[in-house]
Design an enzyme around this catalytic site. Structure first.
Site, PDB file in Angstrom:
ATOM      1  N   GLN A 204       0.812  -1.221   0.000  1.00 23.19           N
ATOM      2  CA  GLN A 204       0.000   0.000   0.000  1.00 23.19           C
ATOM      3  C   GLN A 204       0.842   1.267   0.000  1.00 23.19           C
ATOM      4  O   GLN A 204       0.551   2.231  -0.719  1.00 23.19           O
ATOM      5  CB  GLN A 204      -0.936   0.008   1.207  1.00 23.19           C
ATOM      6  CG  GLN A 204      -2.043  -1.019   1.096  1.00 23.19           C
ATOM      7  CD  GLN A 204      -2.978  -0.984   2.282  1.00 23.19           C
ATOM      8  OE1 GLN A 204      -2.773  -0.267   3.251  1.00 23.19           O
ATOM      9  NE2 GLN A 204      -4.033  -1.783   2.214  1.00 23.19           N
TER      10      GLN A 204
ATOM     11  N   GLU B  65      17.252  30.222 -12.933  1.00 20.24           N
ATOM     12  CA  GLU B  65      16.119  30.779 -13.700  1.00 20.24           C
ATOM     13  C   GLU B  65      14.992  31.254 -12.784  1.00 20.24           C
ATOM     14  O   GLU B  65      13.813  31.037 -13.064  1.00 20.24           O
ATOM     15  CB  GLU B  65      15.570  29.730 -14.668  1.00 20.24           C
ATOM     16  CG  GLU B  65      16.590  29.217 -15.649  1.00 20.24           C
ATOM     17  CD  GLU B  65      16.807  30.172 -16.797  1.00 20.24           C
ATOM     18  OE1 GLU B  65      16.059  31.160 -16.908  1.00 20.24           O
ATOM     19  OE2 GLU B  65      17.747  29.937 -17.566  1.00 20.24           O
ATOM     20  N   GLY B  66      15.384  31.906 -11.687  1.00 17.84           N
ATOM     21  CA  GLY B  66      14.408  32.348 -10.697  1.00 17.84           C
ATOM     22  C   GLY B  66      14.186  31.204  -9.733  1.00 17.84           C
ATOM     23  O   GLY B  66      13.672  30.149 -10.111  1.00 17.84           O
TER      24      GLY B  66
HETATM   25  C1  LIG Z   1      24.495  24.811 -12.249  1.00 15.38           C
HETATM   26  C2  LIG Z   1      24.055  26.233 -12.396  1.00 15.38           C
HETATM   27  C3  LIG Z   1      24.020  26.827 -13.651  1.00 15.38           C
HETATM   28  C4  LIG Z   1      23.671  28.174 -13.791  1.00 15.38           C
HETATM   29  N1  LIG Z   1      23.731  28.772 -15.054  1.00 15.38           N
HETATM   30  C5  LIG Z   1      23.595  30.131 -15.143  1.00 15.38           C
HETATM   31  C6  LIG Z   1      23.846  30.803 -16.402  1.00 15.38           C
HETATM   32  O1  LIG Z   1      24.098  30.148 -17.444  1.00 15.38           O
HETATM   33  N2  LIG Z   1      23.801  32.152 -16.423  1.00 15.38           N
HETATM   34  C7  LIG Z   1      23.525  32.907 -15.314  1.00 15.38           C
HETATM   35  O2  LIG Z   1      23.507  34.128 -15.422  1.00 15.38           O
HETATM   36  N3  LIG Z   1      23.257  32.295 -14.109  1.00 15.38           N
HETATM   37  C8  LIG Z   1      23.312  30.941 -14.003  1.00 15.38           C
HETATM   38  N4  LIG Z   1      23.090  30.307 -12.781  1.00 15.38           N
HETATM   39  C9  LIG Z   1      22.857  31.146 -11.595  1.00 15.38           C
HETATM   40  C10 LIG Z   1      21.440  31.104 -11.062  1.00 15.38           C
HETATM   41  O3  LIG Z   1      20.560  31.758 -11.930  1.00 15.38           O
HETATM   42  C11 LIG Z   1      21.465  31.725  -9.655  1.00 15.38           C
HETATM   43  O4  LIG Z   1      22.128  30.798  -8.821  1.00 15.38           O
HETATM   44  C12 LIG Z   1      20.071  32.053  -9.138  1.00 15.38           C
HETATM   45  O5  LIG Z   1      19.578  33.201  -9.777  1.00 15.38           O
HETATM   46  C13 LIG Z   1      20.028  32.293  -7.613  1.00 15.38           C
HETATM   47  O6  LIG Z   1      20.990  33.210  -7.230  1.00 15.38           O
HETATM   48  P1  LIG Z   1      21.987  32.857  -6.006  1.00 15.38           P
HETATM   49  O7  LIG Z   1      22.591  31.536  -6.241  1.00 15.38           O
HETATM   50  O8  LIG Z   1      22.895  34.033  -5.853  1.00 15.38           O
HETATM   51  O9  LIG Z   1      21.054  32.728  -4.733  1.00 15.38           O
HETATM   52  P2  LIG Z   1      20.485  33.915  -3.812  1.00 15.38           P
HETATM   53  O10 LIG Z   1      19.860  34.953  -4.670  1.00 15.38           O
HETATM   54  O11 LIG Z   1      21.551  34.329  -2.878  1.00 15.38           O
HETATM   55  O12 LIG Z   1      19.353  33.142  -3.020  1.00 15.38           O
HETATM   56  C14 LIG Z   1      19.639  32.312  -1.874  1.00 15.38           C
HETATM   57  C15 LIG Z   1      18.313  31.916  -1.235  1.00 15.38           C
HETATM   58  O13 LIG Z   1      17.621  33.077  -0.816  1.00 15.38           O
HETATM   59  C16 LIG Z   1      16.320  33.102  -1.350  1.00 15.38           C
HETATM   60  N5  LIG Z   1      15.924  34.491  -1.613  1.00 15.38           N
HETATM   61  C17 LIG Z   1      16.496  35.361  -2.477  1.00 15.38           C
HETATM   62  N6  LIG Z   1      15.853  36.549  -2.434  1.00 15.38           N
HETATM   63  C18 LIG Z   1      14.849  36.413  -1.511  1.00 15.38           C
HETATM   64  C19 LIG Z   1      13.829  37.273  -0.996  1.00 15.38           C
HETATM   65  N7  LIG Z   1      13.686  38.515  -1.447  1.00 15.38           N
HETATM   66  N8  LIG Z   1      12.990  36.785  -0.065  1.00 15.38           N
HETATM   67  C20 LIG Z   1      13.102  35.523   0.400  1.00 15.38           C
HETATM   68  N9  LIG Z   1      14.040  34.658  -0.055  1.00 15.38           N
HETATM   69  C21 LIG Z   1      14.890  35.103  -0.990  1.00 15.38           C
HETATM   70  C22 LIG Z   1      16.407  32.288  -2.621  1.00 15.38           C
HETATM   71  O14 LIG Z   1      15.141  31.774  -3.009  1.00 15.38           O
HETATM   72  C23 LIG Z   1      17.370  31.190  -2.190  1.00 15.38           C
HETATM   73  O15 LIG Z   1      16.662  30.203  -1.489  1.00 15.38           O
HETATM   74  C24 LIG Z   1      23.334  28.944 -12.646  1.00 15.38           C
HETATM   75  C25 LIG Z   1      23.303  28.321 -11.383  1.00 15.38           C
HETATM   76  C26 LIG Z   1      23.655  26.994 -11.254  1.00 15.38           C
HETATM   77  C27 LIG Z   1      23.636  26.356  -9.888  1.00 15.38           C
END
Ligand SMILES: Cc1cc2nc3c(=O)[nH]c(=O)nc-3n(C[C@H](O)[C@H](O)[C@H](O)COP(=O)(O)OP(=O)(O)OC[C@H]3O[C@@H](n4cnc5c(N)ncnc54)[C@H](O)[C@@H]3O)c2cc1C
Length: 389
Positions: A285, A369-370
């Site tokens: 189940q 991508e967000g």
């Molecule tokens: C394998 C890989 C490939 C990628 N390829 C590309 C690429 O080709 N080109 C490119 O430009 N980028 C690329 N990225 C980057 C990716 O788009 C970013 O990692 C992503 O936008 C998140 O940004 P950050 O890692 O700085 O996290 P942060 O912005 O620091 O976020 C950390 C945490 O905080 C949360 N958070 C952020 N803001 C808020 C808020 N206002 N309120 C509450 N929570 C919040 C987020 O949801 C997350 O949980 C890639 C990332 C990875 C891992």
């Protein structure tokens, strides 16, 4: 394991997809099974390597910029394009990322915002897989909050000088061109930067648990000079990169269903064979509950993506719809992958099986991508009319 059987609980094949859309899906599915699956294990074991020899065969099948018109692109509708992304990610999120970055993040901005000269110069070569692109938006200190970017482009004579660091850039070290977003006196602008220009350096990021079969790099731009002709004339402000991200997020929402469907199929086949306490694991189940949750969420995600795809083809898409399907479909795919891995028991932790690989990949897809949270905030603002603090 037996051959892959894709779930179609609501008979979408019989009632919703055209023959052309199914033909695209079947040809990509077949190609992924024959050409990609035999290679994936080796590339996952080598962190940060992608089978680059597949670039031209992918191009021959029309996988780059597949929903763009002209310049050697396949010009397929957005549902066929979604099915293409789904089948690529059934193989691996790294494979789908390779095509998404090339098409949605690099060819799309040139197609949508570029000059005629830029389109003629780059799009045919990119559609043919002769020139691979990367998209430089994220920085070490600016991810979700891209307005915090520090990369600058300063006007100098008949061109521009770029300085800054981009991080987490897919395909960075294998690209011939980078679409670089930088701050100027007129706000954020996009530039085509050939990667052999003096002052441009790409360094790969190693040690990833996720998206291992994908090249991820840091880009260092130190006094990189580009001519005026390399500025994307039609992209002014953050709407430029966000327009590209919207295209890519749409493809991701379809792609992750491929990963979820692969995990569901793997788990379903496994539990029918696996004997526990005098009977197949499938007869228990708790097992059936997990499988029912998976197929229900996959089916809901299929319908969501299909409806958004039809609206996109009719020109009725709103970016919040893309936020909803990216957020939902990645979330359910990750949950399916975790449940599938669980059902496989100890076997689920080795790379003879794929669910854990998909699960680890989907952690990246949840972030890039967000992030899941950012799409929650976008949707929250849309439904309430209030920006959350
Ligand atoms: C394998 C890989 C490939 C990628 N390829 C590309 C690429 O080709 N080109 C490119 O430009 N980028 C690329 N990225 C980057 C990716 O788009 C970013 O990692 C992503 O936008 C998140 O940004 P950050 O890692 O700085 O996290 P942060 O912005 O620091 O976020 C950390 C945490 O905080 C949360 N958070 C952020 N803001 C808020 C808020 N206002 N309120 C509450 N929570 C919040 C987020 O949801 C997350 O949980 C890639 C990332 C990875 C891992």
């Amino acid at each position: 394991m037996a051959d892959y059987v894709s779930p179609d609980f609501l008979k979408l094949d019989d009632t919703q997809f055209s023959d052309e859309e199914i033909a695209v899906r079947e040809s990509v599915r077949d190609w992924v099974s024959k050409e990609f699956m035999p290679r994936i294990q080796e590339h996952v074991r080598q962190d940060g390597s992608f089978p680059m020899e597949l670039s031209e065969p992918m191009a021959e099948l029309g996988m780059f910029g597949a929903n763009l018109q002209g310049y050697g692109c396949a010009g397929m509708n957005n549902v066929a394009y979604g099915l293409l992304m789904q089948e690529l990610e059934r193989g691996d999120s790294g494979l789908r990322s390779f095509a998404s970055v090339q098409g949605s993040l690099c060819m799309y901005p040139i197609h949508a915002y570029g000059s005629d000269e830029q389109k003629d110069r780059w799009l045919p070569d990119m559609a043919a897989g002769r020139a691979i692109g990367c998209f430089g938006l994220t920085e070490p200190d600016a991810g979700s909050f891209v307005t915090g970017m520090a990369t600058k482009a300063e006007k100098k004579g008949g061109g521009w000088v770029l300085n800054g660091v981009k991080r987490w850039i897919t395909n960075g070290s294998v690209a011939r061109l980078a679409i670089v977003w930088a701050k100027t006196e007129d706000g954020v602008r996009g530039f085509i930067v050939e990667t052999d220009r003096p002052g441009f350096e790409a360094r790969d990021i190693k040690g990833k648990f996720s998206l291992r079969a994908s090249v991820t790099s840091e880009l260092y731009l130190t006094d990189v000079e580009v001519p005026d002709a390399n500025l994307l004339p039609g992209a002014k402000g953050l709407s430029g990169p966000l327009g590209c991200l919207n295209q890519a997020r749409y493809g991701i929402a379809w792609g992750v269903m491929g990963a979820a469907m692969a995990c569901y199929d793997e788990a379903l086949q496994y539990v029918k064979e696996r004997e526990v306490q005098g009977g197949p694991l499938a007869s228990k189940q708790l097992t059936q509950h997990k499988l029912v949750e998976m197929i229900t969420e996959i089916t809901k995600a299929q319908v969501l993506a299909l409806q958004v795809g039809r609206l996109k083809d009719e020109g009725k898409l709103h970016h919040t719809m893309v936020s909803m399907i990216k957020r939902n479909n990645v979330d359910i795919a990750l949950r399916c992958a975790r449940d599938a891995r669980d059902l496989l028991g100890a076997n689920g932790i080795v790379d003879d099986y794929q669910s854990m690989r998909h699960m680890m990949n989907l952690e990246t897809v949840r972030t890039y991508e967000g992030t899941h949270d950012i799409h929650t905030l976008i949707l929250g603002e849309h439904v309430t009319g209030m920006r959350a603090l």
